[in-house]
Design a protein around this motif. Structure first.
Motif, PDB file in Angstrom:
ATOM      1  N   GLY A 171       2.504   9.859  -2.701  1.00 16.94           N
ATOM      2  CA  GLY A 171       2.573   9.510  -1.295  1.00 16.94           C
ATOM      3  C   GLY A 171       3.991   9.283  -0.833  1.00 16.94           C
ATOM      4  O   GLY A 171       4.383   9.695   0.272  1.00 16.94           O
ATOM      5  N   THR A 207       0.843  -1.191   0.000  1.00 16.74           N
ATOM      6  CA  THR A 207       0.000   0.000   0.000  1.00 16.74           C
ATOM      7  C   THR A 207       0.881   1.244   0.000  1.00 16.74           C
ATOM      8  O   THR A 207       2.049   1.215   0.393  1.00 16.74           O
ATOM      9  N   THR A 208       0.291   2.347  -0.427  1.00 17.81           N
ATOM     10  CA  THR A 208       1.043   3.602  -0.443  1.00 17.81           C
ATOM     11  C   THR A 208       1.527   3.973   0.949  1.00 17.81           C
ATOM     12  O   THR A 208       2.664   4.445   1.121  1.00 17.81           O
ATOM     13  N   ARG A 209       0.704   3.749   1.951  1.00 15.91           N
ATOM     14  CA  ARG A 209       1.107   4.086   3.312  1.00 15.91           C
ATOM     15  C   ARG A 209       2.340   3.296   3.737  1.00 15.91           C
ATOM     16  O   ARG A 209       3.261   3.843   4.356  1.00 15.91           O
ATOM     17  N   VAL A 210       2.371   2.021   3.409  1.00 16.33           N
ATOM     18  CA  VAL A 210       3.529   1.192   3.748  1.00 16.33           C
ATOM     19  C   VAL A 210       4.773   1.675   3.001  1.00 16.33           C
ATOM     20  O   VAL A 210       5.868   1.786   3.578  1.00 16.33           O
ATOM     21  N   LYS A 211       4.620   1.984   1.732  1.00 15.21           N
ATOM     22  CA  LYS A 211       5.759   2.489   0.960  1.00 15.21           C
ATOM     23  C   LYS A 211       6.277   3.801   1.551  1.00 15.21           C
ATOM     24  O   LYS A 211       7.498   4.024   1.634  1.00 15.21           O
ATOM     25  N   ALA A 212       5.362   4.673   1.946  1.00 11.85           N
ATOM     26  CA  ALA A 212       5.759   5.960   2.506  1.00 11.85           C
ATOM     27  C   ALA A 212       6.519   5.782   3.814  1.00 11.85           C
ATOM     28  O   ALA A 212       7.546   6.440   4.052  1.00 11.85           O
ATOM     29  N   VAL A 213       6.035   4.887   4.661  1.00 13.92           N
ATOM     30  CA  VAL A 213       6.731   4.629   5.931  1.00 13.92           C
ATOM     31  C   VAL A 213       8.108   4.036   5.658  1.00 13.92           C
ATOM     32  O   VAL A 213       9.111   4.407   6.300  1.00 13.92           O
ATOM     33  N   ASP A 260       0.075   7.045  -5.736  1.00 11.48           N
ATOM     34  CA  ASP A 260       1.017   6.172  -5.033  1.00 11.48           C
ATOM     35  C   ASP A 260       2.404   6.819  -4.976  1.00 11.48           C
ATOM     36  O   ASP A 260       3.046   6.889  -3.917  1.00 11.48           O
ATOM     37  N   ALA A 277       6.659  11.670   1.648  1.00 11.53           N
ATOM     38  CA  ALA A 277       7.449  11.102   2.752  1.00 11.53           C
ATOM     39  C   ALA A 277       8.945  11.283   2.541  1.00 11.53           C
ATOM     40  O   ALA A 277       9.722  11.207   3.499  1.00 11.53           O
TER      41      ALA A 277
END
Length: 226
Positions: free
Chosen positions: A115, A73-79, A112, A119
């Motif tokens: 995001g 997910t985009t959130r995981v990639k950003a983290v 994506d 980050a």
């Protein structure tokens, strides 16, 4: 225009070690070799951070994100990208959701990438891996334009792990023509000096190479998965 020398090719190489079985000792050896060869950077997996770069060296550290499937997910990639920066990464090489590009969902591809860009803001260099061998020409163009719109610095051909293959001169040429303001990184299957020069002639401004010593010496490399 004359072909670039081996030293000039070295200066645009991301010297790469992304094998799942890689060890910290092997990453240390990668760094030492990169400094010796004069490559632009090393490219490693996030778990290999922090990378010990010799004091006084201008060697950069690139780290992959969402690798190799791009299905995070985009959130995981950003983290993942943000954490890499805290451990000293200079550049992020992220993988898009290739299936989204194949379906023509370029707004999703752009979101994506955006995001991850949020980050990892400039001056961090963001390279976007589109897995060009798995896309047709229209999809390559759409993915490259999405990367440009999202604020990426580079578009990149391949992870080197996809069964469809790696970089081709044709894909690099199309990517360069589509986004002339961005860098283009050719990676996956660049194993000879002749291939490296062909990629540069097609428009590549960075190369991802795992067997840099052999390439720069003009020797044929065995396939290594990147």
């Amino acid at each position: 225009m004359p072909s670039p020398s081996a030293a000039e090719i070295a200066g645009i190489i991301d010297h790469t070690l992304l094998k799942p079985e890689a060890t910290r000792a092997e990453v240390d050896a990668l760094v030492a070799e990169a400094v010796e060869l004069g490559t632009y950077s090393v490219c490693v997996s996030p778990s290999m951070l922090p990378v010990r770069v010799p004091e006084g060296s201008d060697l950069r550290v690139a780290v992959v994100c969402g690798f190799p499937s791009g299905k995070h997910t985009t959130r995981v990639k950003a983290v993942e990208a943000a954490e890499a920066l805290t451990y000293g990464a200079d550049e992020i090489d992220m993988v898009i959701d290739v299936g989204a590009a194949r379906e023509g969902r370029y707004d999703d591809v752009r979101a994506d990438i955006a995001g991850v860009r949020a980050a990892a803001p400039a001056p961090v260099v963001l390279k976007v891996i589109i897995e060009s061998a798995a896309l047709d020409e229209e999809q390559i163009v759409g993915a490259c334009r999405a990367a440009e719109q999202a604020g990426a610095d580079f578009v990149k051909t391949s992870t080197g792990f996809h069964p469809a293959g790696g970089a081709t001169v044709q894909a690099v040429r199309l990517m360069r023509r589509t986004v002339p303001s961005l860098g283009v990184k050719a990676s996956g299957g660049v194993r000879t000096l002749e291939q490296a020069r062909a990629m540069v002639a097609a428009g590549a401004t960075r190369l991802g190479v795992s067997g840099s010593r052999a390439l720069l010496a003009g020797a044929e490399q065995a396939p290594t998965g990147y």
